[in-house]
Design an enzyme around this catalytic site. Structure first.
Site, mmCIF file in Angstrom:
data_model
loop_
_atom_site.group_PDB
_atom_site.id
_atom_site.type_symbol
_atom_site.label_atom_id
_atom_site.label_comp_id
_atom_site.label_asym_id
_atom_site.label_seq_id
_atom_site.Cartn_x
_atom_site.Cartn_y
_atom_site.Cartn_z
ATOM 1 N N GLU A 153 54.919 74.882 61.758
ATOM 2 C CA GLU A 153 54.900 74.686 63.211
ATOM 3 C C GLU A 153 54.320 75.933 63.865
ATOM 4 O OE1 GLU A 153 58.602 74.524 65.481
ATOM 5 O OE2 GLU A 153 57.613 73.380 67.055
ATOM 6 N N ASP A 185 53.718 71.333 68.693
ATOM 7 C CA ASP A 185 54.676 71.324 69.790
ATOM 8 C C ASP A 185 53.882 71.590 71.064
ATOM 9 O OD1 ASP A 185 56.460 72.405 71.735
ATOM 10 O OD2 ASP A 185 57.916 72.942 70.194
ATOM 11 N N HIS A 188 54.260 74.954 72.898
ATOM 12 C CA HIS A 188 53.525 76.094 72.330
ATOM 13 C C HIS A 188 52.018 75.900 72.494
ATOM 14 C CE1 HIS A 188 57.299 77.450 70.747
ATOM 15 N NE2 HIS A 188 57.434 76.423 69.921
ATOM 16 N N HIS A 211 56.479 67.781 68.642
ATOM 17 C CA HIS A 211 57.487 68.104 69.654
ATOM 18 C C HIS A 211 56.817 67.875 71.001
ATOM 19 C CE1 HIS A 211 60.205 70.743 66.899
ATOM 20 N NE2 HIS A 211 60.430 69.456 66.777
ATOM 21 N N ARG A 217 59.240 73.127 78.885
ATOM 22 C CA ARG A 217 60.126 72.762 77.767
ATOM 23 C C ARG A 217 61.198 71.765 78.192
ATOM 24 N NH1 ARG A 217 61.386 77.320 73.105
ATOM 25 N NH2 ARG A 217 60.221 76.115 71.611
ATOM 26 N N GLU A 246 62.257 68.130 72.027
ATOM 27 C CA GLU A 246 62.956 69.362 71.606
ATOM 28 C C GLU A 246 63.108 70.222 72.856
ATOM 29 O OE1 GLU A 246 60.988 72.576 69.890
ATOM 30 O OE2 GLU A 246 62.380 72.845 68.238
#
Ligand code: LER
Ligand code: MN
Length: 275
Positions: A153, A185, A188, A211, A217, A246
């Site tokens: 990841e 993700d 990120h 994700h 987030r 997440e």
């Protein structure tokens, strides 16, 4: 088939961790299933603890799958695959062995994120990555015999200093020749990648898990990313797997999970029901 899921830890999540549901599985697992989610990413500390077996039973009872088993707790204990200290590397291999066997029981994959460790002064990033690759070679016999895919990841620069962007991570996998996959993700990616869309296209052959977070987030629709168009790109590349929320539990876990469920309903991934 794209399936929405959420993050769930089997221990009290450290403050600030992107873990939507923390512990209390007897309440949280029915709630997650009731909102229409189809699976979880499981943050596991001790695969032999009673709660780890109980979680598998409850997930089965509520028909929830497992996407990634997350060994981030090892990083929290200072255990890293690329650590210079061979004792630490031996311990992380030992602990990952149990986590991989647990992932096999759960039908999940294992993510290698913060647990890979940082590049430290006095050596090049390549030297750190070489040590990361060497340690991975030592865990491959167990992951391959258990049929558990290992996924890198990419994580943003403020959390780790190796493999931050999607493209460099994909290139690392190709150049290493190791049988590794990618989980990407969007939180990120929004920090590190030139284009989230182009990254998904570039990485499509290695992509096994996503994700799926907005810029802050939180659930899609709670930040400023165009999550509908990202979803569209995932359809275009024929991604089949989980989209895991997440997320941070803000304003609280249930409220954030409900906002996510509304987005996934609108996208046709959760059947219409009152949420
Ligand atoms: C884990 O999936 C992740 O995204 C990292 O930022 C760990 O906190
Ligand atoms: Mn993540």
């Amino acid at each position: 088939m794209i399936k929405p899921s959420v993050s769930l830890s089997l221990f009290d999540a450290p403050p600030g961790a992107p873990i939507l549901f923390s512990n209390n599985i007897a309440v949280n697992i029915p709630l997650i299933a009731g909102l229409g989610y189809q699976g979880v990413d499981l943050f596991v500390q001790d695969p032999d603890a009673e709660v780890s077996q109980e979680a598998l039973k409850l997930l089965n009872e509520y028909d929830l799958g497992v996407g990634a088993v997350m060994p981030a707790a090892l990083a929290g204990e200072g255990l890293f695959l690329a650590d210079r200290n061979p004792e630490i590397r031996r311990e992380v291999i030992r602990r990952l062995d149990g986590i991989i066997r647990y992932a096999a029981e759960a039908g999940g994959m294992v993510s290698l994120g913060l647990v890979r460790g940082n590049n430290v002064p006095g050596e090049t990033v390549q030297e750190t990555l070489n040590r990361f690759s060497d340690t991975i070679e030592k865990i491959l016999p167990v992951s391959e015999s258990c049929g558990v895919p290992l996924m890198v990841e990419p994580i943003n620069r403020y959390e780790i200093n190796t493999l931050n962007s999607s493209i460099e991570s994909c290139d690392y996998i190709q150049e290493s020749g190791l049988p590794l996959y990618l989980m990407l993700d969007t939180f990120h990616m929004n920090i590190e990648d030139v284009s989230i869309h182009e990254s998904f296209r570039y990485c499509r052959d290695y992509l096994r898990h996503v994700h799926f977070l907005d810029s802050n987030r939180l659930a899609p629709g709670m930040g400023h990313l165009d999550m509908e168009s990202i979803m569209q790109t995932l359809w275009e590349i024929d991604y089949r797997g989980f989209l895991c929320l997440e997320a941070l539990p803000k304003p609280d876990a249930a409220a954030c999970a409900r906002r996510g469920a509304e987005f996934f309903q609108a996208a046709g991934l959760i059947k219409r029901k009152k949420i």
